[in-house]
Scaffold this motif. Sequence first.
Motif, mmCIF file in Angstrom:
data_model
loop_
_atom_site.group_PDB
_atom_site.id
_atom_site.type_symbol
_atom_site.label_atom_id
_atom_site.label_comp_id
_atom_site.label_asym_id
_atom_site.label_seq_id
_atom_site.Cartn_x
_atom_site.Cartn_y
_atom_site.Cartn_z
ATOM 1 N N ALA A 19 -15.142 -33.177 11.379
ATOM 2 C CA ALA A 19 -14.088 -34.190 11.213
ATOM 3 C C ALA A 19 -13.094 -34.138 12.369
ATOM 4 O O ALA A 19 -12.665 -35.179 12.885
ATOM 5 C CB ALA A 19 -13.367 -33.987 9.883
ATOM 6 N N TYR A 64 -21.885 -36.309 7.372
ATOM 7 C CA TYR A 64 -21.185 -35.287 6.593
ATOM 8 C C TYR A 64 -21.970 -34.962 5.338
ATOM 9 O O TYR A 64 -22.493 -35.864 4.684
ATOM 10 C CB TYR A 64 -19.783 -35.777 6.220
ATOM 11 C CG TYR A 64 -18.891 -35.938 7.431
ATOM 12 C CD1 TYR A 64 -18.113 -34.881 7.878
ATOM 13 C CD2 TYR A 64 -18.848 -37.142 8.123
ATOM 14 C CE1 TYR A 64 -17.308 -35.024 9.001
ATOM 15 C CE2 TYR A 64 -18.049 -37.284 9.243
ATOM 16 C CZ TYR A 64 -17.290 -36.224 9.672
ATOM 17 O OH TYR A 64 -16.496 -36.367 10.786
ATOM 18 N N ALA A 69 -13.233 -36.618 2.635
ATOM 19 C CA ALA A 69 -12.739 -36.364 3.987
ATOM 20 C C ALA A 69 -11.909 -35.086 4.015
ATOM 21 O O ALA A 69 -11.151 -34.807 3.078
ATOM 22 C CB ALA A 69 -11.888 -37.542 4.451
#
Length: 125
Positions: A19, A64, A69
Amino acid sequence: MGSLTYDRVVVEIDDRTLAHLQLVIVQKLRRGESFLLSWQDSAEVGSGRSSIWLNPAIPLYFKYSGGHAASLNRQWIEDLSRSANSAQGLAIVSEAGSLPVTTLTARPKTTVDARTTARTDTVLA
């Protein structure tokens, strides 16, 4: 464990690190800048170091494994950005900032299972 796919290289990176890298990489590529991305390989692939030259003209795919997130660490982003703007290029370092991350695995695209390869190729096309 997420992954970054670039050309025929798939690099497995934990979601949190990925990220932060995504943010820094997208900032550079959005400005049309090419740069080097380097990391230390895991023992599973023979240790050592690997690097790829990132260019805005080549598709890049972030995958991912988690469904949410990661919260972002501003200092880590600044450290990675500073690295990306250096002559040595973007070096993947730990969140602590001084220790290289050694849990990354690069593998040629041909070793990815067919389901992932097909999905990746569809997204990148």
